[in-house]
Design a protein around this motif. Sequence first.
Motif, PDB file in Angstrom:
ATOM      1  N   PRO A  91      28.930  62.302  47.536  1.00 16.01           N
ATOM      2  CA  PRO A  91      29.362  61.066  48.204  1.00 16.01           C
ATOM      3  C   PRO A  91      30.523  60.397  47.462  1.00 16.01           C
ATOM      4  O   PRO A  91      30.465  60.203  46.244  1.00 16.01           O
ATOM      5  CB  PRO A  91      28.112  60.184  48.155  1.00 16.01           C
ATOM      6  N   HIS A  92      31.574  60.078  48.194  1.00 11.01           N
ATOM      7  CA  HIS A  92      32.748  59.449  47.596  1.00 11.01           C
ATOM      8  C   HIS A  92      33.508  58.660  48.657  1.00 11.01           C
ATOM      9  O   HIS A  92      33.232  58.764  49.840  1.00 11.01           O
ATOM     10  CB  HIS A  92      33.661  60.491  46.951  1.00 11.01           C
ATOM     11  N   GLU A  93      34.477  57.885  48.195  1.00  9.58           N
ATOM     12  CA  GLU A  93      35.327  57.088  49.065  1.00  9.58           C
ATOM     13  C   GLU A  93      36.766  57.278  48.600  1.00  9.58           C
ATOM     14  O   GLU A  93      37.061  57.168  47.410  1.00  9.58           O
ATOM     15  CB  GLU A  93      34.919  55.622  48.952  1.00  9.58           C
ATOM     16  N   VAL A  94      37.680  57.544  49.526  1.00 10.51           N
ATOM     17  CA  VAL A  94      39.096  57.689  49.182  1.00 10.51           C
ATOM     18  C   VAL A  94      39.671  56.295  48.954  1.00 10.51           C
ATOM     19  O   VAL A  94      39.376  55.361  49.694  1.00 10.51           O
ATOM     20  CB  VAL A  94      39.872  58.414  50.302  1.00 10.51           C
ATOM     21  N   THR A  95      40.478  56.149  47.906  1.00 10.95           N
ATOM     22  CA  THR A  95      41.097  54.868  47.606  1.00 10.95           C
ATOM     23  C   THR A  95      42.582  55.033  47.297  1.00 10.95           C
ATOM     24  O   THR A  95      42.994  56.048  46.744  1.00 10.95           O
ATOM     25  CB  THR A  95      40.401  54.167  46.415  1.00 10.95           C
ATOM     26  N   THR A  96      43.353  54.051  47.702  1.00 12.70           N
ATOM     27  CA  THR A  96      44.784  53.975  47.364  1.00 12.70           C
ATOM     28  C   THR A  96      45.079  52.634  46.697  1.00 12.70           C
ATOM     29  O   THR A  96      46.210  52.181  46.683  1.00 12.70           O
ATOM     30  CB  THR A  96      45.653  54.137  48.620  1.00 12.70           C
ATOM     31  N   HIS A  97      44.059  52.014  46.143  1.00  9.53           N
ATOM     32  CA  HIS A  97      44.193  50.696  45.526  1.00  9.53           C
ATOM     33  C   HIS A  97      45.212  50.744  44.379  1.00  9.53           C
ATOM     34  O   HIS A  97      45.122  51.614  43.507  1.00  9.53           O
ATOM     35  CB  HIS A  97      42.833  50.233  45.007  1.00  9.53           C
ATOM     36  N   PRO A  98      46.178  49.815  44.364  1.00 12.47           N
ATOM     37  CA  PRO A  98      47.223  49.829  43.325  1.00 12.47           C
ATOM     38  C   PRO A  98      46.686  49.779  41.893  1.00 12.47           C
ATOM     39  O   PRO A  98      47.244  50.416  41.000  1.00 12.47           O
ATOM     40  CB  PRO A  98      48.047  48.575  43.633  1.00 12.47           C
ATOM     41  N   LYS A  99      45.595  49.043  41.651  1.00 14.10           N
ATOM     42  CA  LYS A  99      45.030  48.979  40.299  1.00 14.10           C
ATOM     43  C   LYS A  99      44.554  50.350  39.831  1.00 14.10           C
ATOM     44  O   LYS A  99      44.699  50.713  38.665  1.00 14.10           O
ATOM     45  CB  LYS A  99      43.868  47.988  40.260  1.00 14.10           C
ATOM     46  N   MET A 100      43.954  51.128  40.758  1.00 12.00           N
ATOM     47  CA  MET A 100      43.491  52.469  40.417  1.00 12.00           C
ATOM     48  C   MET A 100      44.677  53.344  40.058  1.00 12.00           C
ATOM     49  O   MET A 100      44.654  54.077  39.067  1.00 12.00           O
ATOM     50  CB  MET A 100      42.719  53.078  41.595  1.00 12.00           C
ATOM     51  N   ILE A 101      45.729  53.269  40.848  1.00 13.04           N
ATOM     52  CA  ILE A 101      46.915  54.089  40.598  1.00 13.04           C
ATOM     53  C   ILE A 101      47.509  53.756  39.232  1.00 13.04           C
ATOM     54  O   ILE A 101      47.915  54.642  38.486  1.00 13.04           O
ATOM     55  CB  ILE A 101      47.932  53.900  41.738  1.00 13.04           C
ATOM     56  N   GLU A 102      47.540  52.479  38.877  1.00 20.68           N
ATOM     57  CA  GLU A 102      48.080  52.054  37.581  1.00 20.68           C
ATOM     58  C   GLU A 102      47.268  52.607  36.417  1.00 20.68           C
ATOM     59  O   GLU A 102      47.830  52.949  35.375  1.00 20.68           O
ATOM     60  CB  GLU A 102      48.096  50.528  37.497  1.00 20.68           C
ATOM     61  N   THR A 103      45.954  52.709  36.569  1.00 16.91           N
ATOM     62  CA  THR A 103      45.134  53.204  35.453  1.00 16.91           C
ATOM     63  C   THR A 103      45.425  54.658  35.132  1.00 16.91           C
ATOM     64  O   THR A 103      45.326  55.064  33.979  1.00 16.91           O
ATOM     65  CB  THR A 103      43.625  53.034  35.726  1.00 16.91           C
ATOM     66  N   PHE A 104      45.797  55.443  36.116  1.00 13.93           N
ATOM     67  CA  PHE A 104      46.116  56.852  35.859  1.00 13.93           C
ATOM     68  C   PHE A 104      47.530  57.030  35.311  1.00 13.93           C
ATOM     69  O   PHE A 104      47.849  58.066  34.751  1.00 13.93           O
ATOM     70  CB  PHE A 104      45.927  57.690  37.124  1.00 13.93           C
TER      71      PHE A 104
END
Length: 83
Positions: free
Chosen positions: A29-42
């Motif tokens: 089980p998962h959810e796709v995300t494009t949240h800017p904060k998530m992108i910044e962490t990577f």
Amino acid sequence: MSCESHLKLKYLEITIPSPDAMNEIMDLPHEVTTHPKMIETFAGHPFFVDVTQGFKIKRNDGKMATACAAPLWNGWRLCLLVH
């Protein structure tokens, strides 16, 4: 996800053959995300990758993890960050 042997895991990076391998890995089980904060962490330590989306996973202990596939000069890698 089950936290049987990786309770203190903070991040993980492994080589994968292609981004299609994410389909096999993400068979939970998962959810796709494009949240800017998530992108910044990577974009920073420890990964330094440029991604546009990730997969949010809820662990059994209540913590969240985000996984993504990122290109390398000679292939792909799976990056997982527990937060």
